[in-house]
Design an enzyme around this catalytic site. Structure first.
Site, PDB file in Angstrom:
ATOM      1  CB  THR A  60      -5.685  -6.813  -4.315  1.00  0.00           C
ATOM      2  OG1 THR A  60      -4.739  -7.890  -4.214  1.00  0.00           O
ATOM      3  CG2 THR A  60      -7.045  -7.290  -3.822  1.00  0.00           C
ATOM      4  CG  LEU A 119      -9.709 -10.727  -3.942  1.00  0.00           C
ATOM      5  CD1 LEU A 119     -10.493  -9.689  -4.739  1.00  0.00           C
ATOM      6  CD2 LEU A 119     -10.440 -11.057  -2.646  1.00  0.00           C
ATOM      7  CE1 TYR A 120      -0.761 -11.103  -3.603  1.00  0.00           C
ATOM      8  CE2 TYR A 120      -0.385 -12.279  -5.653  1.00  0.00           C
ATOM      9  CZ  TYR A 120       0.083 -11.506  -4.619  1.00  0.00           C
ATOM     10  OH  TYR A 120       1.397 -11.127  -4.593  1.00  0.00           O
ATOM     11  CB  ALA A 121      -4.278 -11.591  -9.842  1.00  0.00           C
TER      12      ALA A 121
END
Length: 438
Positions: free
Chosen positions: A252, A248-250
Site C-alpha cells: 500500500t 500488504l502494508y508495504a
C-alpha cells in the site's frame, strides 16, 4: 461505498412470446420455478442493497440550532465557534511561516511534528480519526499535549472529503503533512481492508481535495522503508527497486508512491515522500518491538526474538523521533510550490522521495540488551524462527540524498534514544498515576 452487482439468469427465456403446453412439461415447470427463484433472489439483493445504501450513505444528523454543523462519530464539526478555533490553530505567527494541515496528528510522528512546527511559529491544524488500532487513551493524551501547545486536532477521517474541503475553505493551507495511515506490518494479515481504506483510498481522497484547492498546497507524506521489501542490496537507496513488497502494508505504501507520481504528473501537485526507517522514542506506538519489549520485560513475560535460518538475528535501522522530525520539517521547508490551480496543471512540479534513517542497523538482540541495562531487569528471551508475516530480516538506509537536499543528519544513537524512551515510559505508566505498567 459498496457496489451492488445484480446477475440475471433469465437469458434462457425466449425474447418473443410463444405458445407452450406447460401443464405436461416437467422441463417447463422447472424453468418457471427457476425463473421465479431468480426473480425473488434478484429483488432480495436489490432490497438489501437499498438498505445498505440507506445506512452507509445517509447524511449525518445536524446538531440542533446550527444547520452548518455535522456529526462525525462522536465528534461535531462546523459552525462559527469551530471555524474560529480552526483559524486560530492554523494562524501563522512568524514571518514567512507555513500554514500546515497535519493528518494523523494524534499519532506518534504526527504529535512530534505538529509540536515542532507550532513552537517555531508556523500555523498548524491537525486531523485524526482516533481509531482503536492501539490504545486510544495514548492518542488522547497526545491530543492533550497538542492542545496545550495551541494545536487544535479535528476529529475526522481523511476519507471524509466534505470535511477536508471544509478545512480548505476555512484555511488556505500552504502545506500538508500527510501522516495518517494504517500502520503495522503484521496486522495486515488480520485486517487487510483497513490498509486499503487508509493508505490508498485515504491518500487519494486527500490528493483529490488538494488538487482542487486554490492555491494548491505542497504535500509531504509518510511512505516507508518497507517498500524495499525483498531487496537484498544494502544500504537501501532511493534508486533501488521497490517492486517486491513483502507485506500488504508495504504494497500500500508502494501504491502510494505511484499514486503520488500520477497526481504530480496530471495536476502539478508538489509531492515529497519520506521513507521512514523504524522510528522510536517517547510517545511511541505500543505495537513496535521496543515498546512491547519494555512492557513485557517489566512484567516478567518472555519476549520473542526472531532469527533467520542460519541463526542470524533480525536487525533494524532504528531512527530516533527527533531526527525524523528534523527530516520532516526540512522536507516541508524545501518543498517547491505546486503548479496547478483548481485542478488544472500549469507547469511541472517537484516530485521527491527521501530515506530518513539512522544509517546504523542494530540487531534486535542488542536492542534487548540495552533495555535490560536501562530497566535493570533481565529479559526472558525466546529465540524463534522468523515467521512468514511480512517482516524482513534487516533494514539499512542510505541517506546521502536527504543529506544533500534536506541537510538531514541524524545525531541520536540507540542507547541515548532508548534512555529517553524508558524515562518517558516509566513516567507515563507509573504506579503513582492513573496508568500502571502492564
Amino acid at each position: 461505498m459498496s457496489q451492488l452487482k445484480t446477475i440475471s439468469h433469465l437469458d434462457n427465456i425466449p425474447s418473443t412470446p410463444g405458445k407452450f403446453k406447460m401443464d405436461k412439461s416437467p422441463y417447463i415447470h422447472r424453468l418457471r420455478w427457476h425463473s421465479w427463484l431468480c426473480r425473488v433472489g434478484l429483488w432480495s439483493v436489490v432490497f438489501i442493497g437499498f438498505i445498505l445504501i440507506f445506512f452507509l450513505r445517509s447524511p449525518p444528523a445536524p446538531s440542533a440550532g446550527d444547520p452548518a454543523r455535522r456529526i462525525l462519530g462522536n465528534a461535531v464539526w462546523g459552525g462559527p465557534a469551530w471555524e474560529k478555533r480552526v483559524r486560530s490553530s492554523a494562524r501563522v505567527r512568524r514571518n514567512h511561516g507555513l500554514s500546515v494541515l497535519v493528518t494523523g496528528a494524534a499519532g506518534f510522528v504526527g504529535t512530534h511534528v505538529s509540536t515542532a512546527l507550532k513552537l517555531r511559529g508556523d500555523g498548524v491544524l491537525g486531523i485524526d480519526n482516533f481509531n482503536d488500532y492501539y490504545e486510544v487513551s495514548l492518542k488522547r493524551a497526545r491530543q492533550t499535549l497538542l492542545d496545550r501547545s495551541g494545536v487544535f486536532v479535528v476529529e475526522g477521517d481523511v476519507n471524509d472529503s466534505a470535511l477536508l474541503r471544509k478545512l480548505f475553505d476555512v484555511v488556505p493551507f500552504t502545506h500538508v503533512m500527510h501522516l495518517a495511515a494504517q500502520a503495522g506490518v503484521r496486522y495486515a494479515m488480520q485486517n487487510p481492508g483497513s490498509y486499503v481504506h487508509s493508505n490508498i483510498a485515504g491518500f487519494v481522497s486527500l490528493l483529490e481535495v488538494c488538487k482542487s484547492a486554490n492555491p494548491q498546497p505542497a504535500i509531504v507524506w509518510a511512505s516507508s522503508s518497507s517498500v524495499y521489501g525483498l531487496n537484498s542490496k544494502v544500504p537501501f537507496s532511493e534508486k533501488d527497486r521497490t517492486d517486491q513488497p513483502a507485506s500488504l502494508y508495504a504494497a500500500t505504501k508502494k501504491a502510494g508512491e505511484e499514486i503520488a507520481h500520477t497526481y504530480n504528473h496530471i495536476y502539478g501537485l508538489s509531492i515529497t515522500g519520506l521513507r521512514f526507517f523504524t522510528v522510536y522514542g517517547p510517545w511511541g506506538r505500543p505495537d513496535m518491538a521496543y515498546f512491547f519489549f519494555t512492557k513485557d520485560i517489566l512484567r516478567g513475560k518472555s519476549i520473542s526474538i526472531f532469527e533467520g535460518p542460519g541463526h542470524e538475528t533480525v536487525a533494524r535501522d532504528f531512527t530516533y523521533i527527533d531526527d525524523i522530525v528534523k527530516g520532516c520539517v526540512a522536507a516541508l521547508d524545501t518543498a517547491g510550490k505546486s503548479t496547478g490551480s483548481g485542478g488544472k496543471k500549469k507547469g511541472s512540479a517537484p516530485l521527491r522521495v527521501f530515506n530518513l534513517g539512522n544509517t546504523s542497523p542494530v540487531p534486535v538482540t542488542e536492542l534487548v540488551s540495552i533495555l535490560e541495562r536501562l530497566l535493570k531487569v533481565k529479559a526472558k528471551r525466546s529465540m524463534q524462527k522468523m515467521p512468514r508475516n511480512g517482516d524482513v530480516m534487516f533494514t539499512h538506509a542510505n541517506i546521502s540524498l536527504a543529506q544533500r537536499e534536506l541537510g538531514y543528519q541524524p545525531t541520536t544513537d540507540l542507547q541515548t534514544g532508548l534512555k529517553k524512551f524508558v524515562r518517558w515510559y516509566l513516567g507515563y505508566y507509573s504506579n503513582s498515576g492513573k496508568k500502571r505498567i502492564g
